[in-house]
Design an enzyme around this catalytic site. Structure first.
Site, PDB file in Angstrom:
ATOM      1  CB  ALA A  29      15.401  -2.006 -13.951  1.00  0.00           C
ATOM      2  NE  ARG A  49      12.076   0.829  -1.511  1.00  0.00           N
ATOM      3  CZ  ARG A  49      12.963   1.724  -1.059  1.00  0.00           C
ATOM      4  NH1 ARG A  49      13.906   1.335  -0.232  1.00  0.00           N
ATOM      5  NH2 ARG A  49      12.898   2.992  -1.401  1.00  0.00           N
ATOM      6  CG  PHE A  69      -0.306   0.167 -10.771  1.00  0.00           C
ATOM      7  CD1 PHE A  69      -1.209   0.194 -11.823  1.00  0.00           C
ATOM      8  CD2 PHE A  69       0.742   1.073 -10.771  1.00  0.00           C
ATOM      9  CE1 PHE A  69      -1.061   1.094 -12.872  1.00  0.00           C
ATOM     10  CE2 PHE A  69       0.908   1.975 -11.817  1.00  0.00           C
ATOM     11  CZ  PHE A  69       0.008   1.980 -12.871  1.00  0.00           C
ATOM     12  CG  HIS A 128       4.166   3.995   2.501  1.00  0.00           C
ATOM     13  ND1 HIS A 128       3.074   4.794   2.706  1.00  0.00           N
ATOM     14  CD2 HIS A 128       3.892   3.247   1.391  1.00  0.00           C
ATOM     15  CE1 HIS A 128       2.168   4.546   1.770  1.00  0.00           C
ATOM     16  NE2 HIS A 128       2.633   3.615   0.959  1.00  0.00           N
ATOM     17  CG  HIS A 129       9.222   1.406   2.327  1.00  0.00           C
ATOM     18  ND1 HIS A 129      10.204   2.157   1.744  1.00  0.00           N
ATOM     19  CD2 HIS A 129       8.204   1.384   1.423  1.00  0.00           C
ATOM     20  CE1 HIS A 129       9.825   2.549   0.547  1.00  0.00           C
ATOM     21  NE2 HIS A 129       8.595   2.092   0.325  1.00  0.00           N
ATOM     22  CE  LYS A 188       5.240   6.829  -0.301  1.00  0.00           C
ATOM     23  NZ  LYS A 188       5.584   6.728  -1.727  1.00  0.00           N
ATOM     24  CB  THR A 242      -2.126   5.665  -2.061  1.00  0.00           C
ATOM     25  OG1 THR A 242      -1.226   4.921  -2.874  1.00  0.00           O
ATOM     26  CG2 THR A 242      -3.469   4.958  -1.976  1.00  0.00           C
TER      27      THR A 242
END
Ligand SMILES: NC(=O)C1=CN([C@@H]2O[C@H](COP(=O)(O)OP(=O)(O)OC[C@H]3O[C@@H](n4cnc5c(N)ncnc54)[C@H](OP(=O)(O)O)[C@@H]3O)[C@@H](O)[C@H]2O)C=CC1
Ligand SMILES: O=C(O)C1=N[C@H](C(=O)O)C[C@H](O)C1
Length: 251
Positions: free
Chosen positions: A9, A12, A115, A144-145, A148, A155
């Protein structure tokens, strides 16, 4: 009203899921789990016994964006508390994936490496293009950032599986030195920089042309919205493994 908990939670994605849930009236984020406790957007974030907390907060579905080492005990807690589980976390090894999927004999489980609805369409387009453009060279790229930790992205691995279900190609992860390209290979490249939300591209080259199929996410909210759609869709379903494609198709 579907009551959801968010694992990871304070991260990011976890924060984005909680913030996105606040704008919806079909579900509510009631509790979060993370190493660091406190609150996110007014939702309590705890680190106590997860199965007890799921019962205490009367949680229907847990949405997980954390790390594989956290997702596996979470799945056991969901089984104990009879809660559904939506998994967005990537980077599982083969054994971890098997353990996770085993939970679906007891609870409804929906996991997706991405998603966003656009990636669902990209997967379908990739399948069609690889099938139609036989013999074209294939190369897969993702960006990606810089925070990661897993590479290539979940993906990219899913897109690779789609390609391999249509054609027998061997992945080559990056190239260096004398590295002539074999006919049956697919180059796979991962870049990490800044706060890139997620970019994926497959190129198919041959016959004096290049086809480029790509997707880029502009905001983490796209992943959060998809995961919440999946959670609302999953609530109350029988135990089993479900696919995000079913949510997108409104099955
Ligand atoms: N399927 C999809 O559409 C998407 C998937 N992802 C995936 O989601 C995952 C999370 O990404 P992101 O949010 O960027 O990562 P972050 O590192 O920002 O968030 C992960 C959070 O999980 C926490 N965490 C670690 N261990 C536990 C534990 N035992 N219990 C509860 N929480 C724990 C971390 O805490 P701490 O930092 O203290 O370790 C951190 O707050 C990644 O695997 C990523 O690839 C991301 C975007 C979209
Ligand atoms: O870590 C991320 O940020 C993302 N991870 C997922 C992946 O590994 O594919 C999905 C998305 O690209 C963002």
């Amino acid at each position: 009203m579907t009551r959801i908990a968010v694992n990871g939670a304070a991260g990011r994605m976890g924060q984005t899921v909680i913030e996105t849930a606040a704008d919806r009236d079909d579900l509510a984020a009631v509790v979060g789990f993370d190493v660091e406790t406190g609150e996110v957007d007014g939702v309590p974030v705890v680190a106590e016994d997860v199965a007890d907390a799921l019962a205490e907060y009367d949680v229907d579905v847990v949405v997980d964006f954390s790390v594989p080492a956290s997702t596996l005990p979470l799945a056991a807690a969901c089984v104990e508390a009879d809660a559904g589980l939506v998994v967005g976390t990537t980077g599982f090894d083969e054994d971890g994936m098997e353990d996770l999927v085993a939970a679906s004999t007891s609870i409804p489980l929906l996991k997706a490496t991405n998603f966003s609805r656009g990636i669902q369409v990209l997967q379908r387009t990739v399948r069609e293009a690889v099938r139609a453009l036989d013999g074209y060279d294939l190369e897969l790229m993702e960006s990606h950032h810089n925070g990661k930790v897993d590479a290539p992205s979940g993906t990219a691995k899913t897109l690779l599986e789609v390609v391999q279900s249509e054609r027998d190609v061997e992945p080559v992860y990056g190239r260096e030195g004398h590295a002539p390209r074999a006919e049956d290979e697919i180059g796979v490249f991962a870049r990490r920089a800044g706060d890139i939300r997620g970019e994926h591209e497959l190129i198919l080259a041959g016959n004096d042309e290049v086809v480029s199929l790509s997707h880029h996410a502009e905001d983490r909210a796209v992943f959060a919205a998809g995961a919440l759609d999946a959670a609302a869709w999953l609530a109350g379903r029988d135990a089993g493994q479900y696919d995000f494609g079913e949510v997108v198709d409104g099955a």
